[in-house]
Scaffold this motif. Structure first.
Motif, PDB file in Angstrom:
ATOM      1  N   UNK A 150      42.589  37.205  44.013  1.00 46.73           N
ATOM      2  CA  UNK A 150      41.657  38.111  43.347  1.00 46.73           C
ATOM      3  C   UNK A 150      40.252  37.520  43.190  1.00 46.73           C
ATOM      4  N   UNK A 151      40.020  36.371  43.816  1.00 45.72           N
ATOM      5  CA  UNK A 151      38.686  35.788  43.798  1.00 45.72           C
ATOM      6  C   UNK A 151      38.274  35.193  42.467  1.00 45.72           C
ATOM      7  N   UNK A 152      39.247  34.806  41.652  1.00 40.36           N
ATOM      8  CA  UNK A 152      38.938  34.227  40.342  1.00 40.36           C
ATOM      9  C   UNK A 152      39.170  32.718  40.318  1.00 40.36           C
ATOM     10  N   UNK A 153      39.275  32.106  41.486  1.00 39.17           N
ATOM     11  CA  UNK A 153      39.496  30.661  41.561  1.00 39.17           C
ATOM     12  C   UNK A 153      38.191  29.890  41.695  1.00 39.17           C
TER      13      UNK A 153
ATOM     14  N   UNK B 131      36.273  34.496  36.718  1.00 31.40           N
ATOM     15  CA  UNK B 131      37.059  33.274  36.880  1.00 31.40           C
ATOM     16  C   UNK B 131      38.301  33.364  36.006  1.00 31.40           C
ATOM     17  N   UNK B 132      39.248  32.462  36.241  1.00 25.66           N
ATOM     18  CA  UNK B 132      40.492  32.461  35.469  1.00 25.66           C
ATOM     19  C   UNK B 132      40.967  31.036  35.243  1.00 25.66           C
ATOM     20  N   UNK B 133      41.679  30.830  34.144  1.00 26.54           N
ATOM     21  CA  UNK B 133      42.309  29.540  33.864  1.00 26.54           C
ATOM     22  C   UNK B 133      43.644  29.800  33.190  1.00 26.54           C
TER      23      UNK B 133
ATOM     24  N   UNK C 153      49.875  30.669  39.730  1.00 22.63           N
ATOM     25  CA  UNK C 153      48.561  30.958  39.176  1.00 22.63           C
ATOM     26  C   UNK C 153      47.468  30.699  40.206  1.00 22.63           C
ATOM     27  N   UNK C 154      47.573  29.601  40.922  1.00 20.23           N
ATOM     28  CA  UNK C 154      46.572  29.246  41.924  1.00 20.23           C
ATOM     29  C   UNK C 154      46.464  30.326  43.002  1.00 20.23           C
ATOM     30  N   UNK C 155      47.608  30.812  43.470  1.00 19.14           N
ATOM     31  CA  UNK C 155      47.602  31.829  44.519  1.00 19.14           C
ATOM     32  C   UNK C 155      47.066  33.161  43.998  1.00 19.14           C
ATOM     33  N   UNK C 156      47.459  33.519  42.779  1.00 16.22           N
ATOM     34  CA  UNK C 156      46.975  34.779  42.202  1.00 16.22           C
ATOM     35  C   UNK C 156      45.464  34.728  41.999  1.00 16.22           C
TER      36      UNK C 156
END
Length: 360
Positions: free
Chosen positions: A333-336, A260-262, A326-329
């Protein structure tokens, strides 16, 4: 006339701040000045000093609507990592110390943290909820290598099957995989690793005593390989300095095993703003004005807007564009993904010496 209470740059090598701003609660203001004597002064190098605090409680509560947790632990006050942008710097003023160089060199440790935590968890009125560690100062800053307070805390939380969320820039977290992996397997743990930039030169200036970006990616891999869910935290995003790296950081974190990412935009509360401006003038004078103009655009014309709902996201066209990038990236990459909540139903108070055995 120099900046208030400024220590000459030569003595602050390897530190983030260039001086000590006045402590806002003090009635006395300090200033260094040229006394007219043309003499070379051999000033001592700044060394880290450590004080022990006999804390009375260890779990702090939080009611901010911007945060996903409402209780946390801070094993250390101050942080030797020296990140110039650190929003926790102003808290050092409550200790009668400056948010500048003092924050990086005058540390306070809580050697009785694990004991206090166990006492709190054994209280019959205690209700288990996720405890966050690393939300103010980093629990895996260099001093943890010798003091091991964070490891002692982990031992208690593990014994109680208590849910835990960790945020760190420190690769020392890899030392504790033996404790963390079993907690993760039970659904009790998640970890956030902060990666501000992939450029080691920028990182060295921004975060002088933080492991380099490549080392942080390696620890993401080590944690992930051990079954520990890791979120990459692109925080803070600094306009005209690190904002162009968002997609690259997301991609690198995915390759390292993050799930995941933030992302949080730069915020400069209280004394952090003048410290950051001074840092820009020293390290990036060619773009200092551009960066600060963009920062003020994000915060309604000010260096910082503390309003809940705005302080971490910013406002305006650039903030929205950055959010969409950021949302699109993250989606690409499946980190949303939204990580599942940590379990609280496994919490159990373990027996201790002197407890009477249950009768069959």
């Amino acid at each position: 006339m120099h900046k208030p209470n400024q220590t000459k740059q030569a003595t602050a090598r390897g530190r983030g701040a260039g001086y000590n701003p006045d402590i806002r609660f003090d009635r006395v203001s300090r200033a260094s000045f040229d006394d007219g004597w043309d003499m070379v002064e051999d000033l001592p190098v700044l060394r880290t000093q450590v004080r022990e605090e006999s804390a009375k409680t260890i779990i702090s509560t939080n009611r901010s609507p911007d945060l996903s947790f409402d209780q946390s632990i801070n094993p250390y006050r101050g942080c030797e990592h020296g990140c110039i942008y650190c929003f926790a710097r102003p808290s050092h003023a409550f200790l009668g110390l400056s948010p500048g160089l003092d924050f990086e060199t005058q540390l306070t440790v809580k050697p009785n943290a694990a004991m206090l935590l166990e006492k709190a968890l054994r209280n019959p009125r205690y209700t288990p909820k996720t405890i966050a560690i690393g939300t103010n100062t980093d629990p895996y800053q260099p001093i943890e290598k010798t003091r091991e307070i964070m490891r002692e805390i982990l031992g208690v939380l593990s014994d109680f099957n208590h849910p835990l969320a960790i945020v760190t820039k420190g690769t020392l977290i890899g030392r504790d995989i033996d404790l963390l992996a079993p907690m993760a397997a039970k659904g009790l743990l998640r970890v956030g690793i902060s990666v501000t930039t992939l450029d080691p030169e920028v990182s060295r200036k921004l975060e002088p005593r933080v492991p380099n970006p490549a080392a942080r990616l390696r620890v993401i891999r080590a944690l992930s390989d051990a079954g520990i869910p890791v979120r990459v935290m692109i925080s803070p995003v600094i306009p005209a300095l690190t904002d162009h790296e968002v997609e690259a950081i997301v991609a690198a974190a995915k390759d390292a095993g993050a799930v995941a990412a933030s992302s949080i935009l730069l915020r400069l509360p209280r004394e952090v703003a003048p410290l950051f401006r001074d840092w820009l003038a020293t390290h990036y004078p060619d773009r200092a004005a551009r960066i600060m103009n963009r920062v003020r655009e994000l915060h309604g014309g000010k260096d910082y807007d503390p309003t809940f709902g705005k302080r971490m996201t910013g406002q305006g066209v650039w903030a929205e564009l950055q959010h969409q990038r950021f949302k699109q990236a993250s989606a690409r990459y499946g980190l949303d993904r939204r990580l599942p909540p940590l379990r609280t139903d496994l919490f159990a108070v373990p027996p201790q010496a002197g407890d009477q055995m249950a009768l069959f």
